[in-house]
Each structure stands twice: as C-alpha cells, then as structure tokens.
Design an enzyme around this catalytic site. Structure first.
Site, PDB file in Angstrom:
ATOM      1  N   HIS A 211       0.846  -1.200   0.000  1.00  0.00           N
ATOM      2  CA  HIS A 211       0.000   0.000   0.000  1.00  0.00           C
ATOM      3  C   HIS A 211       0.874   1.240   0.000  1.00  0.00           C
ATOM      4  CE1 HIS A 211       0.634  -0.678   4.307  1.00  0.00           C
ATOM      5  NE2 HIS A 211       0.093   0.474   4.623  1.00  0.00           N
TER       6      HIS A 211
ATOM      7  N   HIS B 243       1.276   3.933   2.057  1.00  0.00           N
ATOM      8  CA  HIS B 243       1.759   4.683   3.221  1.00  0.00           C
ATOM      9  C   HIS B 243       3.287   4.822   3.202  1.00  0.00           C
ATOM     10  CE1 HIS B 243      -2.099   3.858   5.778  1.00  0.00           C
ATOM     11  NE2 HIS B 243      -2.205   4.937   5.031  1.00  0.00           N
TER      12      HIS B 243
ATOM     13  N   ASP C 179       5.633   4.441   5.336  1.00  0.00           N
ATOM     14  CA  ASP C 179       6.492   3.393   5.898  1.00  0.00           C
ATOM     15  C   ASP C 179       6.412   2.100   5.079  1.00  0.00           C
ATOM     16  OD1 ASP C 179       3.802   3.201   6.958  1.00  0.00           O
ATOM     17  OD2 ASP C 179       4.540   1.695   8.362  1.00  0.00           O
ATOM     18  N   HIS C 180       5.803   2.195   3.892  1.00  0.00           N
ATOM     19  CA  HIS C 180       5.720   1.039   2.982  1.00  0.00           C
ATOM     20  C   HIS C 180       6.192   1.374   1.566  1.00  0.00           C
ATOM     21  CE1 HIS C 180       3.495  -1.410   5.914  1.00  0.00           C
ATOM     22  NE2 HIS C 180       3.178  -0.209   6.371  1.00  0.00           N
TER      23      HIS C 180
ATOM     24  N   HIS D 237      -7.533  -1.118   5.673  1.00  0.00           N
ATOM     25  CA  HIS D 237      -6.511  -0.202   6.201  1.00  0.00           C
ATOM     26  C   HIS D 237      -6.383   0.992   5.252  1.00  0.00           C
ATOM     27  CE1 HIS D 237      -2.810   1.005   8.219  1.00  0.00           C
ATOM     28  NE2 HIS D 237      -2.159   0.956   7.074  1.00  0.00           N
TER      29      HIS D 237
ATOM     30  N   ASP E 287      -0.223  -4.218   6.157  1.00  0.00           N
ATOM     31  CA  ASP E 287      -0.895  -3.743   7.370  1.00  0.00           C
ATOM     32  C   ASP E 287      -2.347  -4.214   7.434  1.00  0.00           C
ATOM     33  OD1 ASP E 287       1.447  -2.455   8.011  1.00  0.00           O
ATOM     34  OD2 ASP E 287       0.664  -0.414   7.763  1.00  0.00           O
TER      35      ASP E 287
ATOM     36  N   HIS F 179       4.612  -5.122  10.606  1.00  0.00           N
ATOM     37  CA  HIS F 179       5.002  -4.485  11.867  1.00  0.00           C
ATOM     38  C   HIS F 179       5.126  -5.510  12.991  1.00  0.00           C
ATOM     39  CE1 HIS F 179       4.434  -0.206  10.716  1.00  0.00           C
ATOM     40  NE2 HIS F 179       3.488  -0.680   9.921  1.00  0.00           N
TER      41      HIS F 179
HETATM   42 FE    FE Z   1       2.565   0.456   8.226  1.00  0.00          FE
HETATM   43 ZN    ZN Z   2      -0.053   1.422   6.620  1.00  0.00          ZN
END
Ligand code: FE
Ligand code: ZN
Length: 263
Positions: free
Chosen positions: A64, A66, A68-69, A122, A141, A179
């Site tokens: 996805h 985001h 942190d991805h 998410h 996530d 995570h």
């Molecule tokens: Fe994440």
């Molecule tokens: Zn995420």
C-alpha cells in the site's frame, strides 16, 4: 535483531527490522537469482541488506501507499533501476509505479508465482502478495500477529471481508506482516478472550521472544485462526466480553477494532 534468512527450497526470504517497528523483506528466487523487496520502509536499510547479501534489486512489490511502505520507492528505483509493482487502484498514490495489478493477477518473480489479493480496509488500495506454492503470504498492514490494521479508509465490513480471504489460506501458510505489534496485540486479545488457552500460551511465548529481542513474525494462518480476536468474532467468549452474544461478525469485529484504537 540481526537480519534472518529463511531458505524455503525455492523462495528465500530475508527479514530485517526497519524504522521503529517495521519489518523489511527481501525475496530471492533461488533458481534465477531474481529478487524483490516487499515494500520500502527504509531505502538506506534495504540498500545495506542488499549489499550484505550480494543481491541486486529487480522489483519492489508494494502492499500500500503509506510512507512506511512506499517511502523508499523512488530512491531505490533511482539507485538500482528496479521496477515497481503494486495496486492498479493506487496508481496515483504509489511513487514510481510501473505495473498495476488487481485481484487474482499473478506476477512471476523468476520461477515463483505470486498472486494478488485485494484487501481493502486499512487503505482502499491495499493488497496482499500470496506465494501459494511456497506457502508464504505478505500481508502488509491488513493482518498482524493477533491483530489487524487500523481502518484509515475502509469500513469494518470491508476489512472483515479482506481478513476472511487471508484466513481462508492453508493453515500452514507463513504470514509476514509489516510491523512488530505482537506484544501489545496479545495484551489486548487477552482482555477479550482470557479463557482461550491457545491465546494465553501464545502470549507467554511472545513475551519470551521479545525479552530476547527476537521477532514474533512470521506467524501462520493456523495460529491466527486460533488466537487472533479479529478472526474470531464468532467466539462465544469474545461475544460475552463485549455484551454482543449472537451478534453478526461485522458488528463484533467493528466493536473490537474500535476498542483497540484506544487500548
Ligand atoms: Fe505500516
Ligand atoms: Zn499502513
């Protein structure tokens, strides 16, 4: 933790911590040496691991958009010339996307076949990457060990449907989530279902692993079905805790997700 590598005969999975609590994953098809990164939480860490392994990066497979991805997408593309594959629905939000895929599409990573499962909830464009023949799933996530992702964009009904697709995978499937949230997830799960013996035992095992600085990921679909409250809204124990005896799964799921947000 130091990075760890797992040799399935055909698909090698190298796992390493990134940022605060993300995991980075580098994959390699043993037959051809073709490689991929699942998401790009930290371009510097990923480049360091590639160098250490002596691998060159061919593909990024995003779950996805985001940061942190997908935050390291452009730097890694620039430095390695890799191609970026992700959700067609999120073409406008995934930096550097070269190939957009959707539900049921199969991508060939060398000799390994990876299937796209759309898992909105998410985010609306979230996807999971399933290597069926290797018994391996990268779920971003959407599903966590004893937990699930926050509903930033989707509805409880959407997320429940998405989790159901993952829960239907074979029990032995190794689940690589993005995570290390397991210890807190376990504490929350115990508030809902304190009488679940499998959950009590697993929570203790997780504490021992974390005391030693070891990862609790990957998990398996079988373990999650037995202990993850978000896959168990039909549990009489959970329904009793919530005062929702006999309620439909989406109602129970939504109440659990809501409580977890402020736990
Ligand atoms: Fe994440
Ligand atoms: Zn995420």
């Amino acid at each position: 933790m130091p990075g760890t590598s797992r040799d399935t005969a055909a698909l090698e999975v190298h796992q390493f911590p990134c940022l605060e609590d993300n995991y980075g994953y580098l994959l390699r098809d043993a037959a051809t040496g073709i490689t991929a990164a699942i998401d790009t939480p930290d371009a510097t860490a990923i480049r360091r691991e590639l160098e250490r392994l002596g691998w060159r990066l061919d593909f990024i497979l995003n779950t996805h958009h985001h940061g942190d991805h997908a935050g390291g997408n452009l730097e890694l593309k620039e430095r390695t010339g890799c191609r970026i594959v992700g959700s067609r629905a999120d073409a406008a939000r995934i930096p550097g996307l070269d190939l957009g895929l959707g539900e049921g599409d199969v991508f060939e990573l060398g000799t390994r076949r990876v299937r796209v499962v759309e898992t909105p909830g998410h985010t609306l464009g979230h996807i999971a990457w399933i290597f069926d023949a290797d018994g391996v799933a990268f779920v971003g996530d959407t599903l966590f060990a004893m937990g699930c992702g926050r509903l930033f964009e989707g509805t409880p009904a959407q997320m429940w449907h998405s989790l159901g697709k993952l829960a239907a995978l074979p029990a032995a499937t190794r689940v690589y989530c993005a995570h290390e949230y397991t210890q807190k997830n376990a504490r929350f799960a115990l508030t809902l279902e304190p009488g679940n013996a499998a959950l009590v035992a697993r929570a203790a095992a997780v504490d021992r692993l974390r005391d030693q600085g070891l990862p609790t990921v990957p998990t398996t679909i079988g373990e999650e079905r037995a202990t993850n409250p978000f896959l168990r809204p039909d549990s009489a124990g959970i329904q009793a805790t919530l005062g929702l005896a006999g309620a439909d799964p989406v109602t129970v799921f939504a109440e659990m997700r809501q409580r977890r947000n402020t736990f």
